[in-house]
Design a protein around this motif. Sequence first.
Motif, PDB file in Angstrom:
ATOM      1  N   SER A 186       0.856  -1.031   0.086  1.00  2.00           N
ATOM      2  CA  SER A 186      -0.055   0.112   0.072  1.00  2.00           C
ATOM      3  C   SER A 186       0.739   1.017  -0.054  1.00  2.00           C
ATOM      4  O   SER A 186       0.434   2.122  -0.887  1.00  2.00           O
ATOM      5  N   ILE A 199       2.270   1.942  -3.352  1.00  2.00           N
ATOM      6  CA  ILE A 199       1.135   2.590  -4.350  1.00  2.00           C
ATOM      7  C   ILE A 199       0.996   3.761  -4.223  1.00  2.00           C
ATOM      8  O   ILE A 199       0.757   4.444  -4.988  1.00  2.00           O
ATOM      9  N   LEU A 200       0.547   4.172  -2.870  1.00  2.00           N
ATOM     10  CA  LEU A 200       0.473   5.688  -2.651  1.00  2.00           C
ATOM     11  C   LEU A 200       1.488   6.590  -3.081  1.00  2.00           C
ATOM     12  O   LEU A 200       1.232   7.543  -3.626  1.00  2.00           O
ATOM     13  N   LYS A 224       1.345   7.300  -6.535  1.00  2.00           N
ATOM     14  CA  LYS A 224       0.140   8.145  -6.634  1.00  2.00           C
ATOM     15  C   LYS A 224      -0.530   7.915  -8.377  1.00  2.00           C
ATOM     16  O   LYS A 224      -0.674   8.850  -8.893  1.00  2.00           O
ATOM     17  N   ASP A 250      -3.415   7.327 -11.145  1.00  2.00           N
ATOM     18  CA  ASP A 250      -4.652   7.909 -11.408  1.00  2.00           C
ATOM     19  C   ASP A 250      -5.905   6.603 -10.997  1.00  2.00           C
ATOM     20  O   ASP A 250      -6.876   7.190 -10.774  1.00  2.00           O
ATOM     21  N   VAL A 308      -6.068   2.472  -9.722  1.00  2.00           N
ATOM     22  CA  VAL A 308      -5.634   1.015  -9.297  1.00  2.00           C
ATOM     23  C   VAL A 308      -6.610   0.136  -9.808  1.00  2.00           C
ATOM     24  O   VAL A 308      -7.780   0.262  -9.407  1.00  2.00           O
ATOM     25  N   LEU A 349      -6.811   2.001   0.431  1.00  2.00           N
ATOM     26  CA  LEU A 349      -6.254   2.825  -0.806  1.00  2.00           C
ATOM     27  C   LEU A 349      -7.381   4.073  -1.163  1.00  2.00           C
ATOM     28  O   LEU A 349      -6.978   5.181  -1.332  1.00  2.00           O
ATOM     29  N   GLU A 350      -8.590   3.561  -1.253  1.00  2.53           N
ATOM     30  CA  GLU A 350      -9.632   4.573  -1.407  1.00  2.53           C
ATOM     31  C   GLU A 350      -9.575   5.674  -0.315  1.00  2.53           C
ATOM     32  O   GLU A 350      -9.747   6.923  -0.524  1.00  2.53           O
ATOM     33  N   ILE A 396      -7.065   7.212  -3.496  1.00  3.63           N
ATOM     34  CA  ILE A 396      -6.519   6.462  -4.557  1.00  3.63           C
ATOM     35  C   ILE A 396      -7.927   6.206  -5.324  1.00  3.63           C
ATOM     36  O   ILE A 396      -8.758   5.409  -4.525  1.00  3.63           O
ATOM     37  N   LYS A 397      -8.162   6.348  -6.450  1.00  2.00           N
ATOM     38  CA  LYS A 397      -9.298   5.664  -7.119  1.00  2.00           C
ATOM     39  C   LYS A 397      -9.064   3.974  -7.314  1.00  2.00           C
ATOM     40  O   LYS A 397      -7.881   3.736  -7.752  1.00  2.00           O
ATOM     41  N   VAL A 398     -10.059   3.281  -6.971  1.00  2.50           N
ATOM     42  CA  VAL A 398      -9.919   1.917  -7.279  1.00  2.50           C
ATOM     43  C   VAL A 398     -10.998   1.326  -7.985  1.00  2.50           C
ATOM     44  O   VAL A 398     -12.028   1.751  -7.901  1.00  2.50           O
TER      45      VAL A 398
END
Length: 320
Positions: free
Chosen positions: A112, A115-116, A119, A121, A123, A141-142, A146-148
């Motif tokens: 995580s 991934i953060l 950055k 656009d 996942v 993540l959301e 972060i868009k999942v």
Amino acid sequence: MKKMFKLQWLSVLMLALVLVGCGTKEDTNKDAVSKEDQQVEKTTSYKVKDDRGVEVEFNAVPKTIVSLQPSNTEILFALGVGDKIVGATEYDTYPEEAQKIERVSTSTIFNSERILALKPDVVIAYTTGGDEENLNALKGLEDAGIKVFAIQSAKSFDDVYGDIEQVATVMGIKDKGEKLNEDIKAKIADVQAKVKDVKEPKNIYLEISPKPDIYTAGSGTFQQEILNAANVNNVFADLESWAKVSEEDVIAKNPAVILTTVDMKNTTEEILSRGGWNSITAIQNKAVYYIDTDISSRPGPRIGEAVELIAKAVYPELFK
């Protein structure tokens, strides 16, 4: 989770422009452009529903992606947007370019923090439907902004076609998704045209895990649909899902052909030399073949190739 914040000092340079006699016109033009920009931004925003039932909103087509499943990575590359992937799993081996992408996940656990830091656009993740631990991790993540977009693991060809449509829609290339699906279906139809006249489909045994814990694919699996499309008879089709079987079970079924997706050195030789298996027709005829595990196991854009691999192995005379 430890959060890191980067502080940036912004310097502002003020530039005074004196436009004699044009002030009113300039202001009017700026207002018009501003309204036009707002309208463009409004019309380019779109929503796509994922397999959790969540409508994920995009203000623009994603430019950077983290993919958390090899099949989704293959879909992205097949759609021509693989170069936008900045993070993938350790099992993303196809195409060759995918091997150069930074690894941010194992088969089940993703990093995580990394991934953060990337950055992305979006996942493009996966869900098995009832995997609460995975869903909670995605929610983390959301919550971090972060868009999942989650896709449920495909269990059929139709699921694969649906996944391709979803990913293509997210990436703003729906037409390419439709074209890719048409090409896959055409590939499968071409193979089926070659095997359709087989009156008595051969009995095959598909081994997906070797001794001592032997597993095969039964009904309700992605592999079963591949076998059906190749016009072969799975001797364990009466079992549900991925099932553990004994050596005695395989011997009793007496398959004419044995296929294995176990990617190990001398896999076929090991099966041919198993004690007590010499009564099996496939062993007697040395009809034991390795089928590429990635192609045959990933519910992605290479399913047409998977059908062809099976058909060629079982009915080689039809592909000369």
